[in-house]
Scaffold this active site. Sequence first.
Site, PDB file in Angstrom:
ATOM      1  N   ASP A 235     -25.983  46.166  35.260  1.00  0.00           N
ATOM      2  CA  ASP A 235     -25.369  45.119  36.075  1.00  0.00           C
ATOM      3  C   ASP A 235     -26.361  44.129  36.666  1.00  0.00           C
ATOM      4  OD1 ASP A 235     -26.445  46.937  37.894  1.00  0.00           O
ATOM      5  OD2 ASP A 235     -24.704  46.931  39.227  1.00  0.00           O
ATOM      6  N   HIS A 236     -27.533  44.617  37.098  1.00  0.00           N
ATOM      7  CA  HIS A 236     -28.517  43.721  37.716  1.00  0.00           C
ATOM      8  C   HIS A 236     -29.852  44.451  37.820  1.00  0.00           C
ATOM      9  CE1 HIS A 236     -28.169  45.978  41.495  1.00  0.00           C
ATOM     10  NE2 HIS A 236     -26.858  45.874  41.379  1.00  0.00           N
TER      11      HIS A 236
ATOM     12  N   HIS B 157     -29.304  53.629  42.375  1.00  0.00           N
ATOM     13  CA  HIS B 157     -29.257  52.473  43.266  1.00  0.00           C
ATOM     14  C   HIS B 157     -30.321  52.645  44.335  1.00  0.00           C
ATOM     15  CE1 HIS B 157     -27.847  49.490  46.142  1.00  0.00           C
ATOM     16  NE2 HIS B 157     -26.931  49.077  45.273  1.00  0.00           N
TER      17      HIS B 157
ATOM     18  N   THR C 289     -23.677  43.838  42.175  1.00  0.00           N
ATOM     19  CA  THR C 289     -22.724  44.574  41.352  1.00  0.00           C
ATOM     20  C   THR C 289     -21.384  43.852  41.261  1.00  0.00           C
ATOM     21  OG1 THR C 289     -23.753  46.699  41.857  1.00  0.00           O
ATOM     22  CG2 THR C 289     -21.468  46.752  41.124  1.00  0.00           C
TER      23      THR C 289
ATOM     24  N   GLU D  75     -25.682  51.122  36.986  1.00  0.00           N
ATOM     25  CA  GLU D  75     -26.149  50.530  38.229  1.00  0.00           C
ATOM     26  C   GLU D  75     -27.660  50.305  38.204  1.00  0.00           C
ATOM     27  OE1 GLU D  75     -26.609  48.886  41.668  1.00  0.00           O
ATOM     28  OE2 GLU D  75     -24.568  49.509  41.139  1.00  0.00           O
TER      29      GLU D  75
END
Length: 646
Positions: free
Chosen positions: A474-475, A415, A299, A253
């Site tokens: 993911d990002h 996150h 996500t 994440e």
Amino acid sequence: MKKLLSTKMGFFAIAVVLFWIKTYSIYKLEFNLGVSGAMQEFLLFFNPLSSGLIFLGLALFAAGKKAGRRIIVFSFILGFILYANVVFYRFNGDFITLATMMQTNNFGSLGGSILDLMAPLDILYLLDIAILIVLYNKFKSNWRTERLQFRKPLIVLAVGVIAFGVNLGLAEKDRPQLLERAFDRNYLVKYLGAYNFMIYDAIQSVESSRQRVLADSSDITEVENYTKYKYAEPNPAYFGTGEGKNIIKIHLESFQSFLIDYELHGEEVTPFLNSLVHDESQDFTYFDNFFHQTEQGKTADAELTTDTSLYGLPQGSAFVTKGDNTYQALPAILEQRQDYTSAVFHGDRKSFWNRDEVYRHLGINEYYYDSYFDMSEENVINYGLKDKPFFEESIPYLQEMDQPFYAHMMTLTHHHPFILDEGEASLAPAETGSGTVDRYFQTARYLDESLEQFFIDLKEAGLYEDSIIMIYGDHYGISQNHNRAMAEIIGEEITPLKNSELQRVPFIIRIPGVDGQGINHEYSSLVDVMPTMLHIVGIDAQDYILFGTDMFSEDHKAFVPFRNGDFVTEAYSSINGIFYDNVTKEVVEEPTEEMMEMKETVLHELELSDKVLNGDLLRFYTPNEEWEPVNINDYFYGEPEQHPAK
């Protein structure tokens, strides 16, 4: 001034001016819109006028003092919409769309993040409302009680429409085909304004729904021809080497690649991941030029892209707005072709991002969500289950799965707003003054520690040696809103080109019995994951509609489109319509024909992917004779007591 405020039209004029000043001030203070040149600066200043005249002008149709009250109410609503965009932008670097507003079932998990994004001085954004209330109460007694002549509000609305027409004409002159190829919401807000963008977005949403209704089987032909042409032959040294092996897909994440080998306070932030990257036994391959391609779905976009080789949508999340589409996803293909069992492990609510519905369409057999884990207070923070108990508690479920299996492990702790309970951080925070950036390194270390223990547990459970292990980010975790702090962290200015470079996320893979390549510099991205995995297990990707290509192939197409139409290659990048030389970092004043053709290719590819999702075109496509469309009634994600393994 007193004479002016003694009339409803005068009060309206003051309200428009306050709205105009407030909107322009927020543009400048809160949004990084990449304004360059006198024309763009003028349009940024000018574009709130049409919105103020039209939306506040509607209040003038009310009779008597109601007009004043409606002006105040409309001003508050417009201000609330703008402030909601401010909060959303502070983390996402993006603007709210109709599609994101439809995702209200996600809001329950976002409370901590939203509060962290609000600031005490934000109360000043209500100053215009306070002024209007004071002026209304002071001067309303001087107003005439009758309704304004009908032509006056009509004239106001007409002037607003004319102002918008002038705005749009100048915008199209400075940025041709602005509305036709509106991949980047920053451009639309910069040129047309936040409110006009919302109207445009609503129209686009209606158009998207219309596309599905009108689509037919002929629409997939152009897409099929393009993907077949782009297809890359598998590398014989890798094709089929993972056939019959378990696949453990670990989703990091918000993890950006600059963390790899980064040292803070003289310590490695991610020592375990670093050890995989520099593994002397050559078990792993690390793609250091691997990029995410997510947009508002973040996500969920990453999940969609890695399992379908389609791009996420330019607005909202396909998981929510296209959750009932037909998909030909990796889990379903693995099940039909090689009898794989698939599962997703995620320590959050079952319905977050509509996962309990869309996973059925992807052909995912099992879904282990929060009900399957110990969600006691000490195990939960921020978005859900902490990574260490998540991995620990997932091991028994992995052991129960029929092999070969495809297991997608989704971490959560790293996150925004990147918080840990007291005593859990084994690394001191950074010292930039930005809480988000400073804490980012602590949760990255926590994730790294949890991953190290997971590897130990996999080996003890007998699941490591015979499993393909794929790790990917993911990002981004740090948005452009923290450029000052990030410049301090990496020791250089965050230019538009540098920001694109920071969109690198790790991709690390181990194939049992196959020597890794160490560090592979090939340019690749999330869209390339599915064709790569198909070839590793011995399934030819050519049959399927895939926009990526095999990363190990000698014919791999090494260009990376971003969702907003920007793209990067090894030699050059196109960012915000400007080309850069990746070596010199200088602007390319005269782009070559190759560069312009690549730009057209990228835009065409994104358009085709959007057509697939908006038209639900895969319902018209049969990959091969063996393919059977996914029957969603075959998939059910019940509570633990309903699980067959219980």
